[in-house]
Structures are given as structure tokens and as C-alpha cells.
Design a protein around this motif. Sequence first.
Motif, PDB file in Angstrom:
ATOM      1  N   SER A 128      20.633  -5.124   4.783  1.00 38.69           N
ATOM      2  CA  SER A 128      19.458  -5.813   4.237  1.00 38.69           C
ATOM      3  C   SER A 128      18.377  -6.232   5.024  1.00 38.69           C
ATOM      4  CB  SER A 128      20.386  -6.955   3.281  1.00 38.69           C
ATOM      5  OG  SER A 128      20.695  -7.856   4.202  1.00 38.69           O
ATOM      6  N   LEU A 129      17.274  -6.214   3.996  1.00 41.63           N
ATOM      7  CA  LEU A 129      16.010  -6.763   4.477  1.00 41.63           C
ATOM      8  C   LEU A 129      15.610  -7.919   3.473  1.00 41.63           C
ATOM      9  CD1 LEU A 129      13.714  -6.169   6.769  1.00 41.63           C
ATOM     10  CD2 LEU A 129      12.793  -4.756   5.004  1.00 41.63           C
ATOM     11  N   LEU A 130      15.332  -8.852   4.200  1.00 44.88           N
ATOM     12  CA  LEU A 130      15.047 -10.236   3.250  1.00 44.88           C
ATOM     13  C   LEU A 130      13.492 -10.463   3.433  1.00 44.88           C
ATOM     14  CD1 LEU A 130      17.170 -13.427   2.405  1.00 44.88           C
ATOM     15  CD2 LEU A 130      14.687 -13.523   2.782  1.00 44.88           C
ATOM     16  N   VAL A 131      12.688 -10.611   2.500  1.00 44.13           N
ATOM     17  CA  VAL A 131      11.277 -10.588   2.667  1.00 44.13           C
ATOM     18  C   VAL A 131      10.990 -12.042   2.091  1.00 44.13           C
ATOM     19  CG1 VAL A 131       9.098  -9.889   2.219  1.00 44.13           C
ATOM     20  CG2 VAL A 131      10.760  -8.279   2.475  1.00 44.13           C
ATOM     21  N   ALA A 132      10.426 -13.037   2.806  1.00 38.77           N
ATOM     22  CA  ALA A 132      10.398 -14.234   2.153  1.00 38.77           C
ATOM     23  C   ALA A 132       8.864 -14.978   2.641  1.00 38.77           C
ATOM     24  CB  ALA A 132      11.422 -15.414   3.085  1.00 38.77           C
ATOM     25  N   SER A 133       8.509 -15.884   1.940  1.00 38.50           N
ATOM     26  CA  SER A 133       7.403 -16.768   1.960  1.00 38.50           C
ATOM     27  C   SER A 133       7.405 -17.983   2.446  1.00 38.50           C
ATOM     28  CB  SER A 133       6.426 -16.528   0.493  1.00 38.50           C
ATOM     29  OG  SER A 133       5.420 -17.360   0.619  1.00 38.50           O
ATOM     30  N   GLN A 134       6.413 -18.320   3.005  1.00 37.73           N
ATOM     31  CA  GLN A 134       6.147 -19.543   3.572  1.00 37.73           C
ATOM     32  C   GLN A 134       6.090 -20.600   2.538  1.00 37.73           C
ATOM     33  OE1 GLN A 134       6.783 -21.212   6.635  1.00 37.73           O
ATOM     34  NE2 GLN A 134       7.073 -19.336   8.143  1.00 37.73           N
ATOM     35  N   SER A 135       5.374 -20.199   1.418  1.00 40.56           N
ATOM     36  CA  SER A 135       4.832 -21.199   0.292  1.00 40.56           C
ATOM     37  C   SER A 135       5.420 -20.772  -1.107  1.00 40.56           C
ATOM     38  CB  SER A 135       3.341 -20.853   0.184  1.00 40.56           C
ATOM     39  OG  SER A 135       2.983 -19.831  -0.132  1.00 40.56           O
ATOM     40  N   PRO A 137       7.689 -21.495  -4.357  1.00 40.94           N
ATOM     41  CA  PRO A 137       8.000 -22.527  -5.123  1.00 40.94           C
ATOM     42  C   PRO A 137       9.389 -22.530  -5.257  1.00 40.94           C
ATOM     43  CG  PRO A 137       6.670 -21.062  -6.591  1.00 40.94           C
ATOM     44  CD  PRO A 137       6.599 -20.264  -5.070  1.00 40.94           C
ATOM     45  N   TRP A 138       9.952 -21.353  -5.157  1.00 39.41           N
ATOM     46  CA  TRP A 138      11.470 -20.952  -5.568  1.00 39.41           C
ATOM     47  C   TRP A 138      12.549 -21.238  -4.466  1.00 39.41           C
ATOM     48  CZ3 TRP A 138      13.491 -21.226 -10.133  1.00 39.41           C
ATOM     49  CH2 TRP A 138      12.677 -21.038 -11.452  1.00 39.41           C
ATOM     50  N   ALA A 139      12.084 -21.338  -3.229  1.00 40.47           N
ATOM     51  CA  ALA A 139      12.963 -21.302  -2.194  1.00 40.47           C
ATOM     52  C   ALA A 139      11.855 -22.004  -1.082  1.00 40.47           C
ATOM     53  CB  ALA A 139      13.496 -20.279  -1.749  1.00 40.47           C
ATOM     54  N   SER A 140      12.507 -22.825  -0.083  1.00 39.36           N
ATOM     55  CA  SER A 140      11.842 -23.415   1.278  1.00 39.36           C
ATOM     56  C   SER A 140      11.982 -22.019   2.058  1.00 39.36           C
ATOM     57  CB  SER A 140      12.350 -24.507   1.617  1.00 39.36           C
ATOM     58  OG  SER A 140      13.721 -24.295   2.196  1.00 39.36           O
ATOM     59  N   PHE A 141      11.116 -21.687   3.086  1.00 36.27           N
ATOM     60  CA  PHE A 141      11.402 -20.780   4.075  1.00 36.27           C
ATOM     61  C   PHE A 141      12.646 -21.224   5.156  1.00 36.27           C
ATOM     62  CE2 PHE A 141      10.729 -18.356   8.216  1.00 36.27           C
ATOM     63  CZ  PHE A 141      10.410 -17.323   7.561  1.00 36.27           C
ATOM     64  N   ALA A 142      13.017 -22.512   5.103  1.00 37.87           N
ATOM     65  CA  ALA A 142      14.292 -22.560   5.820  1.00 37.87           C
ATOM     66  C   ALA A 142      15.365 -22.217   4.989  1.00 37.87           C
ATOM     67  CB  ALA A 142      14.194 -24.143   6.045  1.00 37.87           C
ATOM     68  N   GLN A 154      17.870  -8.755   8.252  1.00 38.37           N
ATOM     69  CA  GLN A 154      16.524  -8.806   8.873  1.00 38.37           C
ATOM     70  C   GLN A 154      15.684  -9.641   7.971  1.00 38.37           C
ATOM     71  OE1 GLN A 154      15.200  -5.052  10.475  1.00 38.37           O
ATOM     72  NE2 GLN A 154      16.944  -3.998   9.582  1.00 38.37           N
ATOM     73  N   LEU A 155      14.923 -10.593   8.639  1.00 35.52           N
ATOM     74  CA  LEU A 155      14.093 -11.312   7.928  1.00 35.52           C
ATOM     75  C   LEU A 155      12.520 -11.149   8.309  1.00 35.52           C
ATOM     76  CD1 LEU A 155      13.486 -13.871   6.233  1.00 35.52           C
ATOM     77  CD2 LEU A 155      13.780 -15.200   8.373  1.00 35.52           C
ATOM     78  N   VAL A 156      11.707 -10.948   7.216  1.00 38.45           N
ATOM     79  CA  VAL A 156      10.271 -10.629   7.263  1.00 38.45           C
ATOM     80  C   VAL A 156       9.726 -12.042   6.801  1.00 38.45           C
ATOM     81  CG1 VAL A 156       8.365  -9.119   6.764  1.00 38.45           C
ATOM     82  CG2 VAL A 156      10.624  -8.153   7.168  1.00 38.45           C
ATOM     83  N   ASP A 157       8.717 -12.472   7.538  1.00 36.76           N
ATOM     84  CA  ASP A 157       8.129 -13.832   7.043  1.00 36.76           C
ATOM     85  C   ASP A 157       6.362 -13.027   6.824  1.00 36.76           C
ATOM     86  OD1 ASP A 157       6.549 -16.092   6.938  1.00 36.76           O
ATOM     87  OD2 ASP A 157       6.612 -16.752   8.905  1.00 36.76           O
ATOM     88  N   LEU A 158       6.348 -13.333   5.197  1.00 34.50           N
ATOM     89  CA  LEU A 158       4.823 -12.964   4.868  1.00 34.50           C
ATOM     90  C   LEU A 158       3.840 -14.025   4.760  1.00 34.50           C
ATOM     91  CD1 LEU A 158       5.397 -10.769   1.633  1.00 34.50           C
ATOM     92  CD2 LEU A 158       5.271  -9.898   4.167  1.00 34.50           C
ATOM     93  N   GLY A 159       4.370 -15.144   5.398  1.00 33.25           N
ATOM     94  CA  GLY A 159       3.233 -16.241   5.712  1.00 33.25           C
ATOM     95  C   GLY A 159       2.925 -16.782   4.176  1.00 33.25           C
ATOM     96  N   ASP A 160       1.951 -17.211   3.838  1.00 27.95           N
ATOM     97  CA  ASP A 160       1.382 -17.833   2.613  1.00 27.95           C
ATOM     98  C   ASP A 160       1.337 -17.007   1.400  1.00 27.95           C
ATOM     99  OD1 ASP A 160       0.539 -19.669   0.598  1.00 27.95           O
ATOM    100  OD2 ASP A 160      -1.628 -19.903   1.499  1.00 27.95           O
ATOM    101  N   ALA A 161       2.389 -16.449   0.736  1.00 33.34           N
ATOM    102  CA  ALA A 161       2.652 -15.365  -0.139  1.00 33.34           C
ATOM    103  C   ALA A 161       3.096 -15.802  -1.496  1.00 33.34           C
ATOM    104  CB  ALA A 161       3.292 -14.103   0.310  1.00 33.34           C
ATOM    105  N   GLY A 162       3.316 -17.327  -1.714  1.00 34.12           N
ATOM    106  CA  GLY A 162       3.840 -17.745  -2.882  1.00 34.12           C
ATOM    107  C   GLY A 162       5.194 -17.017  -3.292  1.00 34.12           C
TER     108      GLY A 162
END
Length: 225
Positions: A128-135, A137-142, A154-162
Motif C-alpha cells: 500500500s501507498l499512503l498519500v497524506a497532507s500536512q494540512s 482537516p480530517w487527520a493530522s500528519f502524525a 509507503q508514505l508520501v508527504d504532499l505538504g500543504d494539500a488540504g
Amino acid sequence: MHANTLIVPGLGNSGPAHWQTWLEGQLPEARRVRHIDWSAPTLARWAHELRREIDHMGGRVWLVAHSFGCLASVVAAADRPDRVAGLLLVAPPDPTRFDAVGLRPASAWGQPGGLDGLIPATPFGVPSLLVASQSDPWASFACSEAWARAWGSQLVDLGDAGHINVDSGHGPWPEGLALLEQFRQDQAVGGEAGAALPARTAHRGRGGVLARLRHQTRSLARGRA
């Protein structure tokens, strides 16, 4: 061409401007999961319909999920690891925001009794590949980091992507398609995510994740009746 791509939207279904709808148009073999009440986030019902579609599709299936659809996809994949080729999980919500019958009040977020105690919290034998955002509103990046570790994603950080949806500017999303294609290629050549995963077999009957989730759903619904 890749066979059997199943699009799994979140609450409200992904509308015509959403990246999932755009992606569906880019992949001729893709189709959207059906027979879900998109306004009612009851995880057992969503996961049941998703698992049913997986069972009726020939060959192995790639799941491309967004938001609450990610949680349903994880449950279905945990019960059908032999049928799911891989998961692209985009912006999964914090599972503590929901319980077995739906959205919890804000005062209960982060508290015991949420879906975090009902969904898999260990690797389930599917890359699995999990794509997450730093901003988001439904889940903190932590939170996203913690679930990526738990699932072996695998984690992909999209930064400020809502929430990685239309509101955050993710309509046509070529970067998302590129992520999916690269992920598929990595698995096809024995990428490190796939190589590290143990072999798993399908779960049916009372021993599956969905069976336990259904039991909790019935118990909670009776308690609120």
C-alpha cells in the motif's frame, strides 16, 4: 494496461471535478465501487460492498481510495489479501472520528471507542501507498504517519494539500496518476514494499475483519436504539 482497478470514493462520492473521477477517465479498465450509500459512513456496509465487488471481479484488483473509502479498502484488503494487488490510500481520515455506525461528535475524536479499535492495526499482507497532507482537516500528519507504520505502507508527504480533494485543487491530478503507475511498476518488479510482506490467505466467515466489524456495528446500533 492494468486490469481491475476499483475506485473507492469517500463520503458524498467523488463528483465530476474530483481527481478520482478524472483518474477513472484516464484508466479504461477502471470502474467505481457500486451499491454504497455515500451519505452514511457505516464502515461494515461499505467494506461489505467493496469486498463483494472484489470477489466478483476476475483476477487481482488495485484499489484507489480516498478519505473514508480508505478505511473500507483496508478492511476489505485484510480479508482478501490474495485478491488485492495493492492499495493507493489518499487522505485517510483519523479513524477516531468515526465509530461503527458513523461520524462521532467532535468531543469524542481521539477518544476510545472509534474505528481505530476495529480496523487492522498491523500489516495485512497487501502492498500500500499512503498519500497524506500536512494540512488535512480530517487527520493530522502524525496520525497519517502512525497508520502508515501500522499498515506497512509507503508514505508520501504532499505538504500543504488540504484533504487532497476538489477544495484543495485536486481535480485533474497527473501527479496522482504518476504515483499510482510508479507504485504498480515497483510491485511488478518486486519492489521493497511487496518483498517485505508475508503471504496471507483470504478470510471468510467469522474469522474475518469484516465479521468482527459487523458484530460491533450490530451491538452499537442496538445500544442506541
